[in-house]
Write a protein that holds these residues in place. Sequence first.
Motif, PDB file in Angstrom:
ATOM      1  N   HIS A  99      18.822  18.056   6.191  1.00 59.57           N
ATOM      2  CA  HIS A  99      19.815  18.333   5.142  1.00 59.57           C
ATOM      3  C   HIS A  99      20.015  17.085   4.299  1.00 59.57           C
ATOM      4  O   HIS A  99      19.329  16.088   4.499  1.00 59.57           O
ATOM      5  CB  HIS A  99      21.121  18.849   5.751  1.00 59.57           C
ATOM      6  CG  HIS A  99      21.843  17.860   6.621  1.00 59.57           C
ATOM      7  ND1 HIS A  99      21.337  17.412   7.816  1.00 59.57           N
ATOM      8  CD2 HIS A  99      23.043  17.227   6.478  1.00 59.57           C
ATOM      9  CE1 HIS A  99      22.198  16.561   8.368  1.00 59.57           C
ATOM     10  NE2 HIS A  99      23.239  16.430   7.574  1.00 59.57           N
ATOM     11  N   HIS A 101      22.354  14.762   3.873  1.00 56.13           N
ATOM     12  CA  HIS A 101      23.200  13.608   4.207  1.00 56.13           C
ATOM     13  C   HIS A 101      22.359  12.354   4.451  1.00 56.13           C
ATOM     14  O   HIS A 101      21.303  12.421   5.085  1.00 56.13           O
ATOM     15  CB  HIS A 101      24.084  13.934   5.412  1.00 56.13           C
ATOM     16  CG  HIS A 101      25.160  14.934   5.073  1.00 56.13           C
ATOM     17  ND1 HIS A 101      25.799  15.703   6.013  1.00 56.13           N
ATOM     18  CD2 HIS A 101      25.695  15.288   3.870  1.00 56.13           C
ATOM     19  CE1 HIS A 101      26.689  16.482   5.397  1.00 56.13           C
ATOM     20  NE2 HIS A 101      26.643  16.256   4.109  1.00 56.13           N
ATOM     21  N   THR A 122      18.215  21.888  -0.395  1.00 57.18           N
ATOM     22  CA  THR A 122      18.358  20.478   0.005  1.00 57.18           C
ATOM     23  C   THR A 122      17.696  19.568  -1.033  1.00 57.18           C
ATOM     24  O   THR A 122      18.242  18.508  -1.365  1.00 57.18           O
ATOM     25  CB  THR A 122      17.719  20.243   1.402  1.00 57.18           C
ATOM     26  OG1 THR A 122      18.356  21.116   2.328  1.00 57.18           O
ATOM     27  CG2 THR A 122      17.870  18.814   1.858  1.00 57.18           C
ATOM     28  N   GLN A 125      20.143  19.237  -3.747  1.00 51.53           N
ATOM     29  CA  GLN A 125      21.307  18.420  -3.343  1.00 51.53           C
ATOM     30  C   GLN A 125      20.943  16.937  -3.321  1.00 51.53           C
ATOM     31  O   GLN A 125      21.729  16.092  -3.732  1.00 51.53           O
ATOM     32  CB  GLN A 125      21.806  18.866  -1.964  1.00 51.53           C
ATOM     33  CG  GLN A 125      22.495  20.222  -1.977  1.00 51.53           C
ATOM     34  CD  GLN A 125      22.778  20.724  -0.560  1.00 51.53           C
ATOM     35  OE1 GLN A 125      21.920  20.661   0.316  1.00 51.53           O
ATOM     36  NE2 GLN A 125      23.985  21.206  -0.329  1.00 51.53           N
ATOM     37  N   HIS A 176      26.702  23.756   7.909  1.00 50.93           N
ATOM     38  CA  HIS A 176      27.142  22.356   7.910  1.00 50.93           C
ATOM     39  C   HIS A 176      27.175  21.756   6.507  1.00 50.93           C
ATOM     40  O   HIS A 176      28.116  21.067   6.136  1.00 50.93           O
ATOM     41  CB  HIS A 176      26.229  21.525   8.822  1.00 50.93           C
ATOM     42  CG  HIS A 176      26.435  20.047   8.696  1.00 50.93           C
ATOM     43  ND1 HIS A 176      27.583  19.402   9.117  1.00 50.93           N
ATOM     44  CD2 HIS A 176      25.646  19.068   8.180  1.00 50.93           C
ATOM     45  CE1 HIS A 176      27.478  18.112   8.869  1.00 50.93           C
ATOM     46  NE2 HIS A 176      26.327  17.886   8.296  1.00 50.93           N
ATOM     47  N   SER A 177      26.130  22.023   5.730  1.00 49.75           N
ATOM     48  CA  SER A 177      26.033  21.310   4.440  1.00 49.75           C
ATOM     49  C   SER A 177      25.633  22.200   3.262  1.00 49.75           C
ATOM     50  O   SER A 177      25.376  21.699   2.182  1.00 49.75           O
ATOM     51  CB  SER A 177      24.998  20.188   4.571  1.00 49.75           C
ATOM     52  OG  SER A 177      23.692  20.743   4.666  1.00 49.75           O
ATOM     53  N   ASP A 180      20.852  23.912   5.711  1.00 52.06           N
ATOM     54  CA  ASP A 180      20.579  23.216   6.972  1.00 52.06           C
ATOM     55  C   ASP A 180      19.312  23.766   7.604  1.00 52.06           C
ATOM     56  O   ASP A 180      19.262  24.923   8.009  1.00 52.06           O
ATOM     57  CB  ASP A 180      21.759  23.399   7.931  1.00 52.06           C
ATOM     58  CG  ASP A 180      23.048  22.841   7.361  1.00 52.06           C
ATOM     59  OD1 ASP A 180      23.175  21.609   7.323  1.00 52.06           O
ATOM     60  OD2 ASP A 180      23.902  23.631   6.910  1.00 52.06           O
ATOM     61  N   ASP A 195      22.396  18.834  11.820  1.00 48.59           N
ATOM     62  CA  ASP A 195      23.847  18.690  11.981  1.00 48.59           C
ATOM     63  C   ASP A 195      24.588  20.011  12.145  1.00 48.59           C
ATOM     64  O   ASP A 195      25.818  20.035  12.132  1.00 48.59           O
ATOM     65  CB  ASP A 195      24.425  17.897  10.810  1.00 48.59           C
ATOM     66  CG  ASP A 195      24.276  16.400  11.031  1.00 48.59           C
ATOM     67  OD1 ASP A 195      23.604  16.021  12.010  1.00 48.59           O
ATOM     68  OD2 ASP A 195      24.817  15.616  10.231  1.00 48.59           O
ATOM     69  N   THR A 205      32.719  17.543   8.648  1.00 52.92           N
ATOM     70  CA  THR A 205      32.870  18.825   7.936  1.00 52.92           C
ATOM     71  C   THR A 205      32.892  18.697   6.408  1.00 52.92           C
ATOM     72  O   THR A 205      33.177  19.680   5.722  1.00 52.92           O
ATOM     73  CB  THR A 205      34.183  19.511   8.370  1.00 52.92           C
ATOM     74  OG1 THR A 205      35.281  18.649   8.019  1.00 52.92           O
ATOM     75  CG2 THR A 205      34.223  19.772   9.865  1.00 52.92           C
ATOM     76  N   HIS A 207      30.974  18.833   3.855  1.00 52.98           N
ATOM     77  CA  HIS A 207      30.282  19.751   2.935  1.00 52.98           C
ATOM     78  C   HIS A 207      30.067  21.147   3.505  1.00 52.98           C
ATOM     79  O   HIS A 207      29.189  21.877   3.042  1.00 52.98           O
ATOM     80  CB  HIS A 207      28.945  19.141   2.505  1.00 52.98           C
ATOM     81  CG  HIS A 207      29.099  17.826   1.812  1.00 52.98           C
ATOM     82  ND1 HIS A 207      28.716  16.633   2.388  1.00 52.98           N
ATOM     83  CD2 HIS A 207      29.636  17.514   0.606  1.00 52.98           C
ATOM     84  CE1 HIS A 207      29.005  15.638   1.551  1.00 52.98           C
ATOM     85  NE2 HIS A 207      29.563  16.142   0.472  1.00 52.98           N
ATOM     86  N   THR A 208      30.863  21.515   4.496  1.00 53.07           N
ATOM     87  CA  THR A 208      30.686  22.868   5.040  1.00 53.07           C
ATOM     88  C   THR A 208      31.178  23.914   4.030  1.00 53.07           C
ATOM     89  O   THR A 208      32.205  23.715   3.392  1.00 53.07           O
ATOM     90  CB  THR A 208      31.438  23.043   6.384  1.00 53.07           C
ATOM     91  OG1 THR A 208      31.245  24.379   6.838  1.00 53.07           O
ATOM     92  CG2 THR A 208      32.932  22.768   6.258  1.00 53.07           C
ATOM     93  N   TRP A 214      30.058  28.359   9.523  1.00 50.61           N
ATOM     94  CA  TRP A 214      29.373  27.475  10.486  1.00 50.61           C
ATOM     95  C   TRP A 214      29.349  28.131  11.877  1.00 50.61           C
ATOM     96  O   TRP A 214      28.324  28.176  12.551  1.00 50.61           O
ATOM     97  CB  TRP A 214      30.087  26.128  10.513  1.00 50.61           C
ATOM     98  CG  TRP A 214      29.379  25.014  11.230  1.00 50.61           C
ATOM     99  CD1 TRP A 214      28.385  25.107  12.162  1.00 50.61           C
ATOM    100  CD2 TRP A 214      29.622  23.612  11.060  1.00 50.61           C
ATOM    101  NE1 TRP A 214      28.004  23.858  12.587  1.00 50.61           N
ATOM    102  CE2 TRP A 214      28.742  22.928  11.932  1.00 50.61           C
ATOM    103  CE3 TRP A 214      30.497  22.863  10.266  1.00 50.61           C
ATOM    104  CZ2 TRP A 214      28.724  21.528  12.016  1.00 50.61           C
ATOM    105  CZ3 TRP A 214      30.471  21.472  10.357  1.00 50.61           C
ATOM    106  CH2 TRP A 214      29.593  20.823  11.224  1.00 50.61           C
TER     107      TRP A 214
END
Length: 306
Positions: A99, A101, A122, A125, A176-177, A180, A195, A205, A207-208, A214
């Motif tokens: 993802h 992050h 992703t 993002q 999660h984001s 994922d 994640d 949490t 960007h959930t 989730w």
Amino acid sequence: MTRLPIILLALLSIQAIAAQEISYALAPIKVAEDTYVVRGNDAEINTINGGNIANTGFIATSKCTIVFDTGPSKLYGQELLKAIKNISSKPICLVLNSHFHPDHFLGNAAFEKSSLKALGKTTQQIGRHGEHFRSNYYEALGIWMRDTELIPPTEITKKQFEIGGHQLSILPFSGHSGADLVLFDKTTSVLFAGDLVFHNRAPATAHTPGIAWWLNDLEKLKLLNTETIVPGHGPVAHATEAISSTSTYLTWLDQLMKKSATEGLEILDIIETDIPEYLDNQKMIRYEISRSAIHLYPKYEDAIFE
Ligand SMILES: [Zn+2]
């Protein structure tokens, strides 16, 4: 020689020493046939751990190696490559980013660009937020981030394939984001969950799309009946145990926020809330509650007035 160049020289040599000495000292742990995990620290990013807080892993098949997540910096990526080389001389054929992050993908800078793959969303993002994450990490981690360029992945199109005797599936989730990627190795029954799963470590949490979302993803993961889960954070475990660690915390957090919003409590009340004993094994819980109170609680407050 004037004083200024002397100071400059001193500074440069301190930097040179620091550059020589820092290392993540990565130590892959074998968790199944051909399958290795490199554990991150269960801590916030800092100049001691160099941002190494997430787990990464790889499957060293008889044909080539598949890497799952690349860590926080180019140096991490380079050390991961070295650690892989100590185990297998085969080439790297696929590098997945779970993802967007930064603790999971900034190590891309050490890998062949064409091998970097992620879910389509992703890639978007990372395009949108990657540069911002990278500069935050430079600010927080300094020398650890040296030469860490932003190398975005491209979208993975093949979702089921066989490599070196391993039957692999790429499964898209979003709890999660927002995007994922989960890698399931049917051959060894190992699930690289990214994640979506935090084991004995309180979930982040920020960007959930929603805790209900989730939790729903976790139910789907359960149905895969895998033996082993490699969580994004926390120790590798039997799937049931790792999934329930995440869902127990998220269920509690969701109820706390709903109840607090109904009672008109403030963000500070959430931050200072009493933590039940059954969550004692969740590392970093106070830290993550504070973060969730700021990012997530306003949404619960808004929902009350809808
Ligand atoms: Zn993470």
